[in-house]
Design a protein around this motif. Structure first.
Motif, PDB file in Angstrom:
ATOM      1  N   ALA A  17       0.828  -1.210   0.000  1.00 23.22           N
ATOM      2  CA  ALA A  17       0.000   0.000   0.000  1.00 23.22           C
ATOM      3  C   ALA A  17       0.860   1.256   0.000  1.00 23.22           C
ATOM      4  O   ALA A  17       0.603   2.203  -0.755  1.00 23.22           O
TER       5      ALA A  17
ATOM      6  N   VAL B 290      -1.329   4.360  -1.201  1.00 22.70           N
ATOM      7  CA  VAL B 290      -2.732   4.274  -0.807  1.00 22.70           C
ATOM      8  C   VAL B 290      -2.790   3.864   0.666  1.00 22.70           C
ATOM      9  O   VAL B 290      -1.837   3.297   1.198  1.00 22.70           O
ATOM     10  N   ALA B 291      -3.924   4.159   1.304  1.00 25.19           N
ATOM     11  CA  ALA B 291      -4.080   3.827   2.719  1.00 25.19           C
ATOM     12  C   ALA B 291      -4.678   2.433   2.847  1.00 25.19           C
ATOM     13  O   ALA B 291      -5.803   2.206   2.407  1.00 25.19           O
ATOM     14  N   PRO B 292      -3.968   1.488   3.413  1.00 24.61           N
ATOM     15  CA  PRO B 292      -4.531   0.135   3.547  1.00 24.61           C
ATOM     16  C   PRO B 292      -5.665   0.118   4.554  1.00 24.61           C
ATOM     17  O   PRO B 292      -5.734   0.973   5.433  1.00 24.61           O
TER      18      PRO B 292
ATOM     19  N   ILE C 282      -0.785   6.031   6.916  1.00 25.86           N
ATOM     20  CA  ILE C 282      -0.151   6.482   5.677  1.00 25.86           C
ATOM     21  C   ILE C 282       0.542   7.829   5.886  1.00 25.86           C
ATOM     22  O   ILE C 282       1.607   8.084   5.308  1.00 25.86           O
TER      23      ILE C 282
ATOM     24  N   GLN D 268      -0.038  -1.106  10.819  1.00 24.52           N
ATOM     25  CA  GLN D 268       0.398  -0.792   9.452  1.00 24.52           C
ATOM     26  C   GLN D 268       1.629   0.107   9.404  1.00 24.52           C
ATOM     27  O   GLN D 268       2.400   0.038   8.451  1.00 24.52           O
TER      28      GLN D 268
ATOM     29  N   MET E  32       4.624   0.260   6.521  1.00 19.91           N
ATOM     30  CA  MET E  32       4.562   1.318   5.512  1.00 19.91           C
ATOM     31  C   MET E  32       5.828   2.171   5.539  1.00 19.91           C
ATOM     32  O   MET E  32       6.358   2.560   4.484  1.00 19.91           O
TER      33      MET E  32
ATOM     34  N   ARG F  31      -7.174  10.308   3.914  1.00 16.71           N
ATOM     35  CA  ARG F  31      -7.336   9.379   2.796  1.00 16.71           C
ATOM     36  C   ARG F  31      -8.512   8.454   3.053  1.00 16.71           C
ATOM     37  O   ARG F  31      -9.132   7.936   2.169  1.00 16.71           O
TER      38      ARG F  31
END
Lengths: 351, 255
Positions: free
Chosen positions: A143, A148-150, B101, B132, B136, B220
């Motif tokens: 991602a 993109v935001a998972p 993110i 995450q 990331m 997002r």
């Protein structure tokens, strides 16, 4: 001529295009819009495709798009342990991520570039994987690469594929989210979706190989897996959970005996794991495994929020505890107050 | 080795608090509610400080994204032994839409700015339960990831990481620089002693805005609603094993 005038004259001219041309352009436009869905398939030896991946397939099938599987493989052929199962699941196509290191559990850094290529090649709008240790490791990595935001650990997805539910605060709140990203990378809670089943008689799927030789910046050295005769904790229909009140790993044997009679899996609270009575991989809870069996029997477990997060979706919950005020009784369907060292042998005998 | 370690920590609602969904159904009640450092981040900070004590690391810089109160969280990390702090200023009302993110981009930029060798994070934050950010951040930096680590050791010029995975433990060898995320059993964090809390007041905390790092924090993922989970109906108590078995049989469970 201004831009607006140019555009207007073009539209005016379109009225005079042959019908066949209009039809062809419309079809091309529609097929360009037809995105696909990718599912990352985890598989291991004799057990075939992981249950989590089967749940991911069900989630993926919510969307009415071509289904593509990405399968890690050490060779350019569909791994024999899952070939029949894959065919029976009837994907539109299978994309093999081929790398010699995939003979052993794949490493996210090595698999991620393959998955990225497959997403581009299939024009995927949605990518699904189980919220397994592997899915959690690789999906956010991909991602970020795609900016993109998972969306992790979803409980549900709307048919248009835009809106999802997920648990926050250890399941004490449910958050409904909407993603506007053009590619959505999603991991799926295994217990929230039915496991897709294979049907016989499907024709062989198209299998292609994703080319790639990523740098291996991480190497898998070894694994130590819990060996057990018991069914898998994450997917067993009946689970017995033991708490710190069991007092020792020897006493956990008592639960194993009961589990044997019920064909149940055995799990534990964090307190029992921290006390060293059982292995970490048996921990049920917010930071351990999330389970949702038909029947969960909590023995000597007080019922901390973080433990409940891991089992409160069980169909029927039974609690056995000496303390009548233990929080676990608030969510148990049937509560039995008493000394587990007397009750468990009795239960084992009578069951 | 003498690595420079960047540790991320997040201020979250304390793990023991019973959260309440807000009446406007767009979040949970945070006003007047006890907050502390995310438990996994405490473990991350502890690991970084131990690396310094073992002379594997030479400097530990702690970073937190959030409103002014995040400085308390940074001070706690400084009191545990981190050398200095970086506070990425995010207004309180933006915290619900600040997502991994964004944080990963901030951490990646900061890691480059600080020339960090290791970025150490908690495996997940107990509020959004995302799990995450470490992955990331590693991806953005194109670094290896040792996530859900229960043991980290030097090996040759890299690190050997034991990870907690579904069926047990997995051991991997990763190159440096790398991103790590701490799982529950990596260590047991220390309590900051009073002398160290006093010392921490003198340590520097730099204030930076996301824009200064060139990171856009526009949301997002949109939060549509936050609701209570389905409520289980109250159960009943049973008197003995026979009664329990009877009830289970009625429910359709046959032995």
């Amino acid at each position: 001529m201004t831009d607006l005038e140019k555009r207007k004259s073009k539209e005016f001219m379109t009225m005079f295009l042959p019908r066949a041309t209009i039809a062809r352009r419309l079809a091309a436009f529609q097929s360009r819009r037809q995105a696909s869905t990718v599912v990352l398939i985890e598989h291991r030896g004799d057990s075939g495709i992981n249950q989590g991946s089967l749940a991911a397939i069900t989630a993926a099938r919510t969307l009415n798009q071509d289904l593509h599987f990405v399968v890690p493989s050490a060779s350019k052929e569909l791994p024999s342990n899952i070939a029949k199962q894959i065919t029976g699941l009837a994907p539109a196509a299978v994309h093999l991520a081929v790398h010699s290191s995939f003979a052993r559990p794949p490493v996210p850094e090595t698999l991620a570039p393959f998955l990225q290529d497959a997403i581009k090649a299939t024009d995927a709008s949605h990518v699904f994987a189980a919220h397994s240790a592997f899915g959690k490791s690789v999906m956010p990595r991909v991602a970020a690469a795609l900016d993109v935001a998972p969306i992790s650990d979803i409980l549900s997805i709307t048919p248009d594929g835009q809106t999802f539910e997920r648990a926050i605060y250890a399941g004490n709140a449910i958050c409904t989210v909407k993603s506007n990203d053009s590619v959505k990378l999603i991991t799926v809670r295994t217990t929230a979706f039915d496991k897709a089943s294979s049907t016989d008689g499907a024709s062989d799927s198209k299998v292609s190989v994703i080319d790639g030789s990523p740098d291996e910046i991480t190497t898998f050295e070894k694994e130590e897996l819990q060996k057990s005769d018991r069914p898998d904790l994450a997917t067993a229909k009946v689970v017995i959970g033991g708490g710190r009140a069991l007092k020792s790993s020897e006493n956990f044997e008592m639960l194993n005996t009961l589990a044997g009679k019920l064909n149940a899996a055995v799990g534990a609270s964090r307190a029992a794991v921290d006390a060293g009575y059982v292995d970490n991989s048996l921990q049920i809870g917010q930071t351990g495994k999330i389970i949702a069996p038909e029947l969960y029997i909590a023995i000597g477990i007080s019922g901390a929020i973080q433990h409940l997060a891991g089992m409160k979706d069980s169909k029927v919950i039974v609690a056995i505890n000496k303390d009548a005020d233990a929080p676990i009784f608030q969510i148990a369907d049937y509560g039995l107050v008493g000394d587990l060292f007397k009750l468990i042998p009795e239960l084992t005998e009578k069951v | 080795m003498a690595l420079k370690v960047l540790v991320g920590c997040k201020r979250v609602i304390d793990y023991a608090v019973k959260i309440r969904v807000r009446p406007d159904k767009l979040g949970v009640v945070t006003d007047g509610v006890k907050h502390s450092m995310n438990p996994f981040d405490e473990i991350a900070v502890e690991e970084a400080v131990r690396m310094k004590e073992k002379k594997i690391a030479k400097e530990v810089v702690v970073v937190s994204c959030g409103p002014a109160q995040s400085q308390e969280t940074i001070r706690t990390a400084l009191a545990m032994g981190a050398d200095r702090g970086v506070h990425i200023e995010i207004p309180a009302d933006q915290m619900t839409v600040l997502q991994p993110i964004h944080v990963s981009k901030i951490l990646a930029k900061l890691a480059e700015k600080e020339a960090a060798d290791v970025v150490m994070l908690g495996k997940l934050a107990i509020d959004d339960d995302s799990n995450q950010t470490a992955q990331m951040t590693a991806s953005l930096l194109d670094w290896p990831q040792g996530v859900f680590a229960s043991k980290v050791e030097q090996k040759d010029s890299g690190l050997e990481v034991v990870r907690e995975v579904d069926g047990g433990l997995e051991t991997i060898k990763i190159n440096l620089p790398a991103v790590l995320s701490a799982d529950l059993r990596l260590n047991e964090p220390r309590y900051a002693t009073l002398p160290n809390i006093m010392k921490a007041k003198k340590k520097k905390i730099e204030k930076i805005k996301p824009e200064d790092l060139g990171v856009d924090v526009a949301p997002r993922i949109e939060v549509v609603s936050v609701e209570d989970p389905p409520v289980r109906e109250a159960g009943q108590s049973v008197g003995d094993v026979d009664e329990l078995l009877g009830k289970l049989k009625d429910k359709g469970f046959s032995s």
